[in-house]
Write an enzyme that holds these catalytic residues in place. Structure first.
Site, short mmCIF file in Angstrom:
data_model
loop_
_atom_site.label_atom_id
_atom_site.label_comp_id
_atom_site.label_asym_id
_atom_site.label_seq_id
_atom_site.Cartn_x
_atom_site.Cartn_y
_atom_site.Cartn_z
N ARG A 266 0.82 -1.21 0.00
CA ARG A 266 0.00 0.00 0.00
C ARG A 266 0.85 1.26 0.00
O ARG A 266 0.47 2.27 0.61
CB ARG A 266 -0.95 0.01 1.21
CG ARG A 266 -1.86 -1.22 1.28
CD ARG A 266 -2.96 -1.20 0.25
NE ARG A 266 -3.99 -0.24 0.52
CZ ARG A 266 -5.09 -0.48 1.23
NH1 ARG A 266 -5.32 -1.68 1.70
NH2 ARG A 266 -5.97 0.46 1.45
N ARG B 110 -2.76 7.36 1.32
CA ARG B 110 -3.12 8.58 2.02
C ARG B 110 -2.06 9.16 2.92
O ARG B 110 -2.15 10.30 3.36
CB ARG B 110 -4.41 8.35 2.82
CG ARG B 110 -5.63 8.28 1.92
CD ARG B 110 -6.83 7.76 2.67
NE ARG B 110 -6.57 6.39 3.12
CZ ARG B 110 -7.43 5.65 3.79
NH1 ARG B 110 -8.59 6.14 4.11
NH2 ARG B 110 -7.12 4.42 4.14
N ASP C 17 -7.39 -1.56 -6.81
CA ASP C 17 -7.84 -2.20 -5.58
C ASP C 17 -8.15 -3.66 -5.90
O ASP C 17 -8.45 -3.98 -7.04
CB ASP C 17 -9.08 -1.51 -5.02
CG ASP C 17 -9.30 -1.90 -3.57
OD1 ASP C 17 -8.65 -1.32 -2.69
OD2 ASP C 17 -10.07 -2.85 -3.31
O1 CP3 Z 1 -0.10 -1.04 -2.65
C1 CP3 Z 1 -0.41 -0.07 -3.37
O2 CP3 Z 1 0.08 1.05 -3.24
C2 CP3 Z 1 -1.42 -0.31 -4.50
C3 CP3 Z 1 -2.75 -0.01 -4.19
C4 CP3 Z 1 -3.67 -0.91 -3.35
C5 CP3 Z 1 -4.87 -0.40 -2.80
N1 CP3 Z 1 -5.57 -1.42 -2.26
C6 CP3 Z 1 -5.26 1.01 -2.87
C7 CP3 Z 1 -6.28 1.54 -1.92
C8 CP3 Z 1 -3.63 -2.27 -3.06
C9 CP3 Z 1 -2.56 -3.29 -3.38
C10 CP3 Z 1 -4.85 -2.58 -2.37
C11 CP3 Z 1 -5.20 -3.95 -1.95
C12 CP3 Z 1 -6.34 -4.14 -1.03
N2 CP3 Z 1 -7.54 -3.47 -1.01
C13 CP3 Z 1 -6.40 -5.16 -0.05
C14 CP3 Z 1 -5.32 -6.18 0.21
C15 CP3 Z 1 -4.20 -5.61 0.97
C16 CP3 Z 1 -4.50 -5.22 2.39
O3 CP3 Z 1 -4.30 -4.05 2.73
O4 CP3 Z 1 -4.92 -6.08 3.15
C17 CP3 Z 1 -7.65 -5.05 0.59
C18 CP3 Z 1 -8.14 -5.91 1.73
C19 CP3 Z 1 -8.36 -3.99 -0.03
C20 CP3 Z 1 -9.74 -3.54 0.27
C21 CP3 Z 1 -9.77 -2.11 0.67
N3 CP3 Z 1 -9.58 -1.04 -0.18
C22 CP3 Z 1 -10.00 -1.59 1.95
C23 CP3 Z 1 -10.26 -2.41 3.20
C24 CP3 Z 1 -9.97 -0.18 1.84
C25 CP3 Z 1 -10.30 0.83 2.91
C26 CP3 Z 1 -9.32 0.91 3.98
C27 CP3 Z 1 -8.16 1.76 3.58
O5 CP3 Z 1 -7.01 1.37 3.87
O6 CP3 Z 1 -8.40 2.81 2.98
C28 CP3 Z 1 -9.65 0.13 0.50
C29 CP3 Z 1 -9.48 1.48 -0.09
C30 CP3 Z 1 -8.16 1.78 -0.70
N4 CP3 Z 1 -7.44 0.92 -1.50
C31 CP3 Z 1 -7.43 3.00 -0.59
C32 CP3 Z 1 -6.26 2.85 -1.35
C33 CP3 Z 1 -5.19 3.89 -1.59
C34 CP3 Z 1 -7.87 4.26 0.16
C35 CP3 Z 1 -8.88 4.95 -0.68
C36 CP3 Z 1 -8.81 6.46 -0.54
O7 CP3 Z 1 -7.93 7.09 -1.18
O8 CP3 Z 1 -9.65 6.99 0.17
#
Ligand code: CP3
Length: 340
Positions: free
Chosen positions: A23, A27, A72
């Site tokens: 990730r 943010r 995502d």
């Molecule tokens: O790694 C990277 O930089 C690439 C981007 C990436 C995102 N999500 C961007 C994101 C990756 C590899 C993911 C994978 C992801 N998404 C997982 C597996 C990895 C992990 O963290 O366990 C899961 C479970 C998700 C589902 C998800 N997406 C959740 C639970 C959330 C909300 C919680 C949070 O951390 O924001 C997201 C949203 C999300 N995915 C954001 C980003 C940058 C935040 C969105 C925003 O900008 O408001």
């Protein structure tokens, strides 16, 4: 091109340990927030120029050895026919609860249904050509099923577990469909230029080892076996896998992603020298002083004890309130302390 990351995936010797952060685009970076303030998260994922821009930000800012596609794990689930929203956590309006719901799910045509993902990868390969390799990714079938059945994040995962135990035919049909979708999605990413694939099984550790073997392993194994990946290494990250590494290893892949609940050296002893490892600093260490960050980086490197096939990373995603300069310092520590 810096090939340290791909070399380590294949277990080849490297001049210093490659590092990236799960990730890493997100943010905690003001540069990400500047782009994100102009659109929603989903719009950002669906606009290739912007998605490529935020993918490259951490490469330039932190000096990491790999880029990961900005998207995502739930992006390809939306075109299966499930309306998706982020508030900021993911929410599906109509979660899957019955065989009729599973039957309605379609397998997307990747070129038509997620063109923006493939286009982002193509832009990135051009823009990263002299920089670092590009990682594509997807969710493991079980973690995707968790969100599709629960409809959002969960504490107890009662809905998915209830389906698994009381309606195994519905669970099996759903997992089969997700596995097929994921295989086609990841193969499309490889074709579009992804040089490594990471599979995120964030919730794989919520089952007992026996249930992991029964309810998750067959699907992840089918997925990994189905990837066209002669030259593309696969990293398999299962959060909470510390007590079942030999079972999770059976799914295949080249590198096992480790969370921080296991000593990295112990994990390597269990997995053997043919499998690489990625990890496994506790993400909250990035809140600590420089002294402690350096101490913890050194501890993880010492646990690896110079064995080839180690990619440094956090044990889970970077937290949104971490100071970026601490992440940068961590990357510097990995490079400095592992320099040959
Ligand atoms: O790694 C990277 O930089 C690439 C981007 C990436 C995102 N999500 C961007 C994101 C990756 C590899 C993911 C994978 C992801 N998404 C997982 C597996 C990895 C992990 O963290 O366990 C899961 C479970 C998700 C589902 C998800 N997406 C959740 C639970 C959330 C909300 C919680 C949070 O951390 O924001 C997201 C949203 C999300 N995915 C954001 C980003 C940058 C935040 C969105 C925003 O900008 O408001």
């Amino acid at each position: 091109m810096n090939t340290r990351f791909l070399d380590a995936c294949w277990g080849k010797p490297v001049d210093r340990t490659p590092v990236w952060l799960m990730r890493q685009a997100g943010r905690y970076l003001p540069e990400y927030m500047a782009v994100r303030s102009k659109c929603t998260f989903l719009e950002l994922c669906k606009t290739p120029e912007l998605a490529a821009e935020v993918t490259i930000q951490p490469v330039d800012i932190l000096g990491v050895d790999a880029a990961i596609l900005f998207s995502d794990i739930l992006t390809p689930v939306e075109p299966m026919g499930m309306k998706l929203d982020f508030v900021p956590g993911p929410v599906f309006e109509n979660p899957i609860r019955s065989m009729a719901d599973v039957d309605k799910l379609r397998i997307p045509q990747m070129e038509q249904d997620v063109p923006y993902v493939l286009e982002t990868l193509k832009i990135l390969r051009r823009e990263l050509a002299s920089k670092v390799p590009l990682i594509g990714f997807g969710g493991a079938p079980f973690t995707l099923a968790c969100y599709m059945v629960e409809g959002k994040g969960s504490k107890d995962f009662a809905q998915i577990k209830r389906m698994m135990y009381t309606a195994p035919e519905v669970y099996g049909a759903l997992m089969d469909k997700i596995t097929t979708m994921s295989m086609e999605y990841l193969n499309a990413q490889i074709k579009a230029g992804a040089q490594c694939i990471q599979i995120f099984d964030t919730w794989g550790g919520i089952l007992s080892p026996a249930d992991y073997e029964r309810y998750i392993l067959p699907y992840t194994t089918t997925l990994i076996n189905g990837l066209n990946r002669v030259e593309t290494p696969v990293i398999h990250f299962v959060k909470g896998a510390a007590t079942m590494l030999p079972i999770v290893q059976k799914a295949g892949g080249d590198v096992m992603g480790l969370d921080w609940h296991v000593n990295l050296g112990t994990a390597r002893d269990i997995l053997g020298s043919a499998m690489g490892v990625q990890g496994n600093l506790d993400p909250t260490v990035l809140y600590a002083t420089r002294e402690i960050i350096e101490r913890e980086v050194k501890r993880v490197l010492d646990e690896n004890a110079d064995r080839p096939g180690h990619i440094f990373n956090l044990g889970h995603g970077i937290l949104p309130t971490v100071p970026p300069e601490n992440a940068k310092f961590m990357v510097e520590c990995v490079h400095r302390l592992s320099q040959k």
